[in-house]
Design a protein around this motif. Structure first.
Motif, mmCIF file in Angstrom:
data_model
loop_
_atom_site.group_PDB
_atom_site.id
_atom_site.type_symbol
_atom_site.label_atom_id
_atom_site.label_comp_id
_atom_site.label_asym_id
_atom_site.label_seq_id
_atom_site.Cartn_x
_atom_site.Cartn_y
_atom_site.Cartn_z
ATOM 1 N N MET A 154 0.860 -1.185 0.000
ATOM 2 C CA MET A 154 0.000 0.000 0.000
ATOM 3 C C MET A 154 0.895 1.234 0.000
ATOM 4 N N PRO A 155 0.401 2.353 -0.542
ATOM 5 C CA PRO A 155 1.191 3.576 -0.506
ATOM 6 C C PRO A 155 1.396 4.054 0.928
ATOM 7 N N SER A 156 2.520 4.672 1.184
ATOM 8 C CA SER A 156 2.755 5.265 2.504
ATOM 9 C C SER A 156 1.626 6.229 2.825
ATOM 10 N N GLY A 157 1.190 6.230 4.064
ATOM 11 C CA GLY A 157 0.093 7.091 4.483
ATOM 12 C C GLY A 157 -1.272 6.475 4.298
ATOM 13 N N ALA A 158 -1.329 5.255 3.734
ATOM 14 C CA ALA A 158 -2.626 4.581 3.550
ATOM 15 C C ALA A 158 -3.211 4.227 4.907
ATOM 16 N N THR A 159 -4.522 4.133 4.935
ATOM 17 C CA THR A 159 -5.250 3.822 6.167
ATOM 18 C C THR A 159 -5.811 2.402 6.120
ATOM 19 N N VAL A 160 -6.340 1.973 7.244
ATOM 20 C CA VAL A 160 -7.033 0.683 7.296
ATOM 21 C C VAL A 160 -8.172 0.681 6.278
ATOM 22 N N GLY A 161 -8.912 1.767 6.191
ATOM 23 C CA GLY A 161 -10.012 1.865 5.228
ATOM 24 C C GLY A 161 -9.528 1.739 3.793
ATOM 25 N N LEU A 218 -6.894 0.104 2.811
ATOM 26 C CA LEU A 218 -6.541 -1.309 2.628
ATOM 27 C C LEU A 218 -7.791 -2.152 2.415
ATOM 28 N N LEU A 219 -8.822 -1.923 3.219
ATOM 29 C CA LEU A 219 -10.053 -2.707 3.079
ATOM 30 C C LEU A 219 -10.704 -2.478 1.723
ATOM 31 N N ALA A 220 -10.684 -1.242 1.240
ATOM 32 C CA ALA A 220 -11.225 -0.945 -0.095
ATOM 33 C C ALA A 220 -10.424 -1.688 -1.163
ATOM 34 N N ASP A 221 -9.109 -1.698 -1.009
ATOM 35 C CA ASP A 221 -8.250 -2.400 -1.959
ATOM 36 C C ASP A 221 -8.540 -3.903 -1.945
ATOM 37 N N LEU A 222 -8.700 -4.466 -0.754
ATOM 38 C CA LEU A 222 -8.997 -5.897 -0.649
ATOM 39 C C LEU A 222 -10.338 -6.225 -1.302
ATOM 40 N N GLY A 223 -11.334 -5.366 -1.104
ATOM 41 C CA GLY A 223 -12.635 -5.571 -1.741
ATOM 42 C C GLY A 223 -12.539 -5.552 -3.249
ATOM 43 N N SER A 274 -9.834 5.112 9.711
ATOM 44 C CA SER A 274 -8.922 6.157 9.246
ATOM 45 C C SER A 274 -7.540 6.022 9.904
ATOM 46 N N THR A 275 -7.343 4.956 10.679
ATOM 47 C CA THR A 275 -6.046 4.692 11.309
ATOM 48 C C THR A 275 -5.010 4.406 10.237
ATOM 49 N N ALA A 276 -3.873 5.096 10.320
ATOM 50 C CA ALA A 276 -2.792 4.906 9.351
ATOM 51 C C ALA A 276 -2.147 3.531 9.538
ATOM 52 N N LEU A 277 -1.749 2.938 8.433
ATOM 53 C CA LEU A 277 -1.055 1.651 8.467
ATOM 54 C C LEU A 277 0.426 1.890 8.738
ATOM 55 N N PRO A 278 0.966 1.315 9.804
ATOM 56 C CA PRO A 278 2.402 1.447 10.036
ATOM 57 C C PRO A 278 3.189 0.567 9.058
ATOM 58 N N ALA A 279 4.467 0.829 8.945
ATOM 59 C CA ALA A 279 5.320 0.018 8.080
ATOM 60 C C ALA A 279 5.325 -1.424 8.567
#
Length: 85
Positions: free
Chosen positions: A26-33, A35-40, A67-72
């Motif tokens: 995922m791009p840096s700064g991406a959120t849980v949301g 990621l979930l949209a991408d998975l869908g 809206s929680t940011a994904l850590p590395a």
């Protein structure tokens, strides 16, 4: 720059995807949301429906705010409601 997320699927989510886990970039700064949209998008309507009822653990901690940011090098567990006794 990107971050790598290891996604682990359980129960109905595993059935919807057909995988126990996968690694997603995922791009840096991406959120849980994000990621979930991408998975869908990747896995289709069946997973999208399951995700609406799921809870999530981000690096072992319950996350409700999408809206929680994904850590590395994050890990996200996808947990559908469980039945049983």
């Amino acid at each position: 720059m990107t971050t790598t997320v290891r996604v682990r699927y359980f129960a109905g989510a595993r059935g919807a995807v057909g995988l126990a886990e996968e690694t997603v970039s995922m791009p840096s700064g991406a959120t849980v949301g994000d990621l979930l949209a991408d998975l869908g998008t990747r896995h289709g309507e069946k997973l999208t429906r399951v995700l609406t009822a799921c809870s999530f653990l981000l690096d072992g901690v319950a996350v409700r705010d999408r809206s929680t940011a994904l850590p590395a090098d994050a890990g996200l567990d996808v947990l559908p409601p469980f039945a049983g006794g």
